[in-house]
Write an enzyme that holds these catalytic residues in place. Structure first.
Site, PDB file in Angstrom:
ATOM      1  N   GLY A   7      12.785  10.745  33.503  1.00  0.00           N
ATOM      2  CA  GLY A   7      11.541  10.471  32.782  1.00  0.00           C
ATOM      3  C   GLY A   7      10.455  10.008  33.724  1.00  0.00           C
ATOM      4  O   GLY A   7      10.497   8.887  34.231  1.00  0.00           O
ATOM      5  N   GLY A   9       7.143   9.225  33.399  1.00  0.00           N
ATOM      6  CA  GLY A   9       5.961   8.842  32.643  1.00  0.00           C
ATOM      7  C   GLY A   9       5.352   7.542  33.092  1.00  0.00           C
ATOM      8  O   GLY A   9       5.439   7.154  34.259  1.00  0.00           O
ATOM      9  N   ARG A  37       4.348  18.238  35.190  1.00  0.00           N
ATOM     10  CA  ARG A  37       4.250  16.804  35.481  1.00  0.00           C
ATOM     11  C   ARG A  37       4.782  16.495  36.880  1.00  0.00           C
ATOM     12  O   ARG A  37       4.172  15.721  37.627  1.00  0.00           O
ATOM     13  CB  ARG A  37       5.020  16.010  34.421  1.00  0.00           C
ATOM     14  CG  ARG A  37       5.015  14.509  34.640  1.00  0.00           C
ATOM     15  CD  ARG A  37       5.538  13.789  33.416  1.00  0.00           C
ATOM     16  NE  ARG A  37       4.514  13.740  32.379  1.00  0.00           N
ATOM     17  CZ  ARG A  37       3.750  12.675  32.134  1.00  0.00           C
ATOM     18  NH1 ARG A  37       3.886  11.586  32.857  1.00  0.00           N
ATOM     19  NH2 ARG A  37       2.848  12.702  31.183  1.00  0.00           N
ATOM     20  N   SER A 126      13.875   2.601  28.802  1.00  0.00           N
ATOM     21  CA  SER A 126      13.056   2.846  27.616  1.00  0.00           C
ATOM     22  C   SER A 126      13.228   1.702  26.620  1.00  0.00           C
ATOM     23  O   SER A 126      14.270   1.049  26.575  1.00  0.00           O
ATOM     24  CB  SER A 126      13.477   4.155  26.941  1.00  0.00           C
ATOM     25  OG  SER A 126      13.409   5.246  27.834  1.00  0.00           O
ATOM     26  N   LEU A 217      11.497  -5.943  22.218  1.00  0.00           N
ATOM     27  CA  LEU A 217      10.777  -5.789  20.956  1.00  0.00           C
ATOM     28  C   LEU A 217      10.069  -7.086  20.585  1.00  0.00           C
ATOM     29  O   LEU A 217       8.920  -7.079  20.130  1.00  0.00           O
ATOM     30  CB  LEU A 217      11.744  -5.384  19.841  1.00  0.00           C
ATOM     31  CG  LEU A 217      12.451  -4.033  19.962  1.00  0.00           C
ATOM     32  CD1 LEU A 217      13.386  -3.822  18.779  1.00  0.00           C
ATOM     33  CD2 LEU A 217      11.446  -2.896  20.051  1.00  0.00           C
ATOM     34  N   CYS A 272       2.977   0.953  22.917  1.00  0.00           N
ATOM     35  CA  CYS A 272       4.083   0.015  22.691  1.00  0.00           C
ATOM     36  C   CYS A 272       3.956  -0.859  21.455  1.00  0.00           C
ATOM     37  O   CYS A 272       4.882  -0.930  20.646  1.00  0.00           O
ATOM     38  CB  CYS A 272       4.251  -0.887  23.918  1.00  0.00           C
ATOM     39  SG  CYS A 272       4.783   0.003  25.390  1.00  0.00           S
ATOM     40  N   GLN A 274       2.355  -1.127  18.433  1.00  0.00           N
ATOM     41  CA  GLN A 274       2.587  -0.658  17.065  1.00  0.00           C
ATOM     42  C   GLN A 274       3.965  -0.037  16.929  1.00  0.00           C
ATOM     43  O   GLN A 274       4.696  -0.320  15.966  1.00  0.00           O
ATOM     44  CB  GLN A 274       1.509   0.336  16.645  1.00  0.00           C
ATOM     45  CG  GLN A 274       1.739   0.900  15.241  1.00  0.00           C
ATOM     46  CD  GLN A 274       0.507   1.559  14.663  1.00  0.00           C
ATOM     47  OE1 GLN A 274      -0.564   0.975  14.626  1.00  0.00           O
ATOM     48  NE2 GLN A 274       0.655   2.781  14.196  1.00  0.00           N
ATOM     49  N   ARG A 342      -3.160   6.608  23.581  1.00  0.00           N
ATOM     50  CA  ARG A 342      -2.224   6.485  22.457  1.00  0.00           C
ATOM     51  C   ARG A 342      -2.560   5.268  21.597  1.00  0.00           C
ATOM     52  O   ARG A 342      -2.676   4.163  22.094  1.00  0.00           O
ATOM     53  CB  ARG A 342      -0.782   6.409  22.977  1.00  0.00           C
ATOM     54  CG  ARG A 342      -0.279   7.732  23.514  1.00  0.00           C
ATOM     55  CD  ARG A 342       1.098   7.619  24.117  1.00  0.00           C
ATOM     56  NE  ARG A 342       1.097   6.865  25.367  1.00  0.00           N
ATOM     57  CZ  ARG A 342       2.182   6.661  26.119  1.00  0.00           C
ATOM     58  NH1 ARG A 342       3.350   7.148  25.725  1.00  0.00           N
ATOM     59  NH2 ARG A 342       2.099   5.977  27.244  1.00  0.00           N
TER      60      ARG A 342
END
Length: 476
Positions: A7, A9, A37, A126, A217, A272, A274, A342
């Site tokens: 990944g 990103g 990418r 992640s 979280l 992140c 929301q 985003r």
């Protein structure tokens, strides 16, 4: 040691770049299925904008930092594998609009199980729901080859876009969660050893896997909660004559509270906050904790309310109509020092104004024009994409964006907006000229002296059209 990160990103890229910079004895390969990418990571124009990232990548690239689409080789050769793929909110099925979609995490786990020919430490990077590591381990062990052992760790990132490189270099803590077994402790020590190249050992916190997953979280939920809390008070301030900046300063000086994340604004955005709160809400609902779910839902509801409220303030101030009026939007990214759009509040503001018939002139120093158009023509934003394209013009500098407009709206707190020549801007705008400061970054008193009608967040505002008809110039 060889490290692979699946990944490439916003998390995987900066994390691997800093790790390569600080760990010259470790070879790190960042892999992704997107050849476009990876080509960007190997070029002079990286796929993401982050202050300081270019310099770090150029220093380490092709030395001990490599970018590749050869996922199979990278997995085979790696001792430790980070899973740093996207975990978006589900758009259909069970948990739609709330639950995290773990299809990319599952895909990565299945690739590892299929390809691995030796023992691996697999690290969740992640943001995932609590007990996601259990699912990953179930996949790996169900497809386990003879003689191969897997250890699963949770190592959530605590980066803020726009300051990610500094956050990585000067992390206030690194969190590692692992199984409470001898093998689990050994895996934690190996990952900790990597971070100890530049992070003091006392700043590396180890927990069980589930605590680590929930802590990520919880951290984002707490930060978003503070923003929604001060934004809720901004509405009270506007109704009473209090100043939210003064309230925030008074509250923030309390050492038990602190001043961070008490800046009232048009609302929070990004990939992140929301998403993670919705994930937390879904978890609570499934654990039969409806009161807890409702508590965190209010953080999201308040953010949506703030965005709608600011958008309506613009319309009401412009004599309750923006039809056929040109409005300049300065800033489209969800925050400064990033090109990420985003969940940006700018989308809601633009959507509302476009629905009311306004024409928009948009400028952002780091967001690509194609991205802005894609966001504003997305099916969730409009049913008339061609109409939007005709009503929106993207500019390469702020002065052309504001020329002949009725109002200027600050949606992102870019530093360059503070230093603009507002006398020049005032002369080029339609009169009366309005400024709506959605980030509270401008000198409002000076703008009023120039001649602007200024509206912001968290100060009492009045219906300017009615007052002006009485010959009264409204104050903040």
């Amino acid at each position: 040691m060889k490290v692979c990160c699946i990944g490439a990103g916003y998390v995987g890229g900066p994390t691997c770049a800093v790790m390569a910079l600080k760990c010259p004895d470790i070879v790190i390969t960042l892999v992704d299925k997107s050849s476009e990418r990876i080509a960007q990571w190997n070029s002079d124009k990286l796929p993401i904008y982050e202050p300081g990232l270019d310099e770090v990548v150029k220093k380490c690239r092709n030395v001990n930092l490599f970018f590749s689409t050869d996922i199979e080789t990278a997995i085979k050769e790696a001792d430790l594998i980070f899973i740093s793929v996207n975990t978006p909110t589900k758009t259909c099925g069970n948990g739609k609009g709330r639950a995290a979609d773990l299809k990319y995490v599952e895909s990565a786990a299945r690739m590892i199980a299929e390809i691995a020919q030796s023992n691996k430490i697999v690290v969740e990077k992640s943001t995932v729901p609590v007990r996601a590591a259990e699912s990953i381990m179930h996949i790996l062990r169900a497809n386990q080859k003879p003689g191969i052992h897997y250890d699963i760790l949770s190592n959530p990132e605590f980066l803020a876009e726009g300051t990610a490189i500094n956050d990585l270099l000067n992390a206030d803590r690194v969190l590692i969660g692992g199984e409470e077994t001898p093998e689990g402790h050994q895996a934690v020590e190996k990952l900790s050893w990597i971070y100890e190249h530049w992070i003091p050992k006392q700043n590396i916190l180890t927990t069980n896997t589930w605590s680590s997953e929930l802590s990520k979280l919880a951290a984002n939920a707490f930060l978003a909660q503070r923003i929604s809390s001060i934004n809720s008070l901004s509405a009270v301030c506007e109704a009473t004559g209090a100043d939210v900046s003064e309230v925030a300063r008074a509250v923030g000086l309390d050492s038990r509270i602190g001043s961070k994340f008490l800046q009232a604004s048009v609302g929070f955005g990004g990939s992140c906050f929301q998403k993670d709160i919705l994930n937390l809400i879904y978890i609570c609902e499934n654990l039969n904790l409806p009161e807890v779910a409702a508590y965190w839902q209010q953080v999201i509801d308040m953010n949506e309310y703030q965005k709608r409220r600011f958008s309506q303030k613009i319309i009401e101030s412009l004599f309750n109509t923006v039809s056929d009026k040109r409005i300049a939007i300065l800033g489209f990214a969800f925050k400064k020092n990033t090109g990420d759009t985003r969940e940006t509040a700018a989308i809601t503001v633009c959507q509302t104004l476009l629905e009311e018939g306004a024409a928009l002139d948009i400028y952002d120093p780091k967001v690509e024009p194609e991205q802005i158009i894609d966001d504003l023509t997305h099916p969730s934003v409009t049913e008339s994409p061609e109409k939007v394209k005709k009503a929106v013009q993207i500019h390469s500098d702020p002065y052309s964006a504001v020329r002949a407009t009725h109002a200027l709206v600050i949606c992102t707190e870019w530093d360059e907006f503070v230093d603009l020549d507002f006398k020049r801007i005032y002369q080029s705008m339609m009169k009366p000229a309005y400024i709506f400061d959605g980030r509270k970054i401008l000198d409002h008193e000076r703008l009023q002296q120039i001649g602007f009608h200024v509206q912001t967040i968290g100060k009492k505002y009045q219906r300017t059209g009615l007052l002006r008809s009485w010959g009264i110039v409204p104050q903040l």
